[in-house]
Write a protein that holds these residues in place. Structure first.
Motif, PDB file in Angstrom:
ATOM      1  N   ASP A 161       1.588  -1.307   0.034  1.00 30.65           N
ATOM      2  CA  ASP A 161       0.290  -0.408  -0.352  1.00 30.65           C
ATOM      3  C   ASP A 161       1.203   1.391  -0.096  1.00 30.65           C
ATOM      4  O   ASP A 161       1.937   1.578   0.853  1.00 30.65           O
ATOM      5  N   ASN A 230      -9.306   2.502  -1.508  1.00 27.42           N
ATOM      6  CA  ASN A 230      -8.256   1.818   0.007  1.00 27.42           C
ATOM      7  C   ASN A 230      -7.290   2.562   0.243  1.00 27.42           C
ATOM      8  O   ASN A 230      -6.378   2.332  -0.764  1.00 27.42           O
ATOM      9  N   GLN A 233      -5.389   2.705   5.169  1.00 27.94           N
ATOM     10  CA  GLN A 233      -5.424   1.498   5.289  1.00 27.94           C
ATOM     11  C   GLN A 233      -4.296   1.815   6.890  1.00 27.94           C
ATOM     12  O   GLN A 233      -4.103   1.090   8.071  1.00 27.94           O
ATOM     13  N   PRO A 245     -12.674   0.458   2.424  1.00 31.66           N
ATOM     14  CA  PRO A 245     -12.919   1.013   1.935  1.00 31.66           C
ATOM     15  C   PRO A 245     -14.232   0.871   1.233  1.00 31.66           C
ATOM     16  O   PRO A 245     -14.241  -0.653   0.781  1.00 31.66           O
ATOM     17  N   VAL A 248     -12.235  -1.412  -3.702  1.00 31.67           N
ATOM     18  CA  VAL A 248     -11.011  -2.310  -2.723  1.00 31.67           C
ATOM     19  C   VAL A 248      -9.477  -1.897  -3.358  1.00 31.67           C
ATOM     20  O   VAL A 248      -8.905  -2.152  -2.653  1.00 31.67           O
TER      21      VAL A 248
END
Length: 356
Positions: A161, A230, A233, A245, A248
């Motif tokens: 991420d 997304n 996180q 979210p 995704v």
């Protein structure tokens, strides 16, 4: 580790002025067709004749301008007002701003494809614009959801991420990386640059970290439903809350599937959720659908600091003000800590309840 990527051999490099005077057309053609729409949005500093650094993303433009206060460095934001910095694709005219700058502040490889292409062009044409990678040395989290095959923002870090700056503690490393790069641009201002960076980390990022921790510690609920992509996180991981979210994948323009709506409805029902967050720079259509088809009473704004509205610019809002006036009040409401009418500054509920 230094975050700046200086030219390796200045004897072989073209200066920015040489390129602009003689070869800018050829260089820009390397980006034409893959960059669409844009221009520099100026932000200023105390020395118009000093070095210029341009940033590919709002959050790091804001960090850089705070670090550069009271120095000869000028910092400019390349992303136009009102656009989301992740999905934006500028046209070839932005190349001139990057070539003419002394440094290009970027988010590391495989996050903004246009920035990767610009860096490759600078390298191929031996342009001496320094590159400052704000992500240098930062450990990324694994993604909680699978990505589409052609998902933007992963590349060599597929499965990671990239939205690390939402975690104030990781953001402190980005501040250090930017400071190192700016010191290389203006060595005579090193003391001021480093002092500004330390002050920003202590007074802003540490304070935001403490305020977020307080918000999530006081919450009885540990699930937040977001009608957004997304991007949150890191907040969930840092403060022990489950961010759900609606979209995704990582792109703010990602499509909402019927299965996404079905999953969100189940989360809302199971957790007795009455308020949800909606992305400021994303479509509000799915938020309105959840409003119509569930017990949700209202949606409120969230943003991953990826862009700014005109009124935010007019009020000189940066990362700090957006955290305080947008994300924090919304998290207070969606977690049930505070009634909407009591959240945020005066008029916040009237301004942001089911905003357009």
């Amino acid at each position: 580790m230094m975050a700046i990527e200086p030219p390796n051999d200045h004897s072989r490099k073209l200066s920015r002025r040489q390129v602009l005077g003689a070869g800018a057309g050829a260089l820009a053609s390397g980006l034409a067709g893959c960059l669409t729409g844009g221009g520099a949005e100026a932000a200023a500093d105390d020395g118009a004749d000093g070095p210029v650094a341009v940033a590919s993303f709002f959050s790091f433009y804001d960090f850089a301008r705070e670090i550069a206060r009271n120095t000869p460095i000028t910092v400019e934001n390349l992303v136009p007002t009102g656009l989301h910095g992740h999905g934006w694709e500028p046209d070839a005219s932005i190349t001139r701003d990057i070539i003419d700058a002394d440094a290009f502040i970027h988010v590391g490889p495989d996050f903004q494809p246009w920035a990767d292409r610009a860096i490759q062009t600078l390298e191929d044409d031996d342009v001496d614009t320094a590159r400052i990678n704000v992500r240098e040395g930062i450990e990324l989290e694994s993604l909680a959801a699978s990505l589409d095959r052609d998902e933007e923002g992963v590349g060599q870090d597929r499965g990671k991420d990239p939205h690390f700056w939402l975690d104030p503690r990781r953001a402190k490393q980005a501040v250090d990386n930017i400071a190192e790069g700016l010191v290389a641009l203006a060595p005579a201002a090193e003391a001021t640059l480093r002092d500004n960076a330390e002050t920003y980390k202590a007074d802003v990022l540490d304070r935001i970290d403490a305020d977020y921790a307080d918000i999530f510690d006081r919450a009885d609920r540990n699930v937040v439903q977001l009608a957004a992509h997304n991007a949150f996180q890191y907040i969930g991981t840092r403060y022990g809350v489950e961010m759900r979210p609606l979209v995704v994948n990582l792109a703010a323009s990602g499509d909402v599937k019927p299965s996404d709506i079905t999953a969100a409805k189940a989360v809302i029902e199971e957790n007795d959720i009455r308020y949800i967050g909606a992305g400021v720079f994303e479509t509000r259509k799915p938020a309105r659908q959840l409003l119509a088809e569930t017990a949700v009473e209202a949606y409120y704004p969230v943003t991953p600091y990826a862009g700014v509205r005109e009124d935010w610019v007019a009020n000189d809002w940066g990362y700090e003000e957006i955290a305080d006036r947008i994300n924090m009040p919304t998290f207070e409401v969606v977690l049930g800590n505070t009634a909407p009418e009591d959240a945020g500054p005066d008029g916040w509920n009237e301004t942001w309840r089911n905003f357009e």
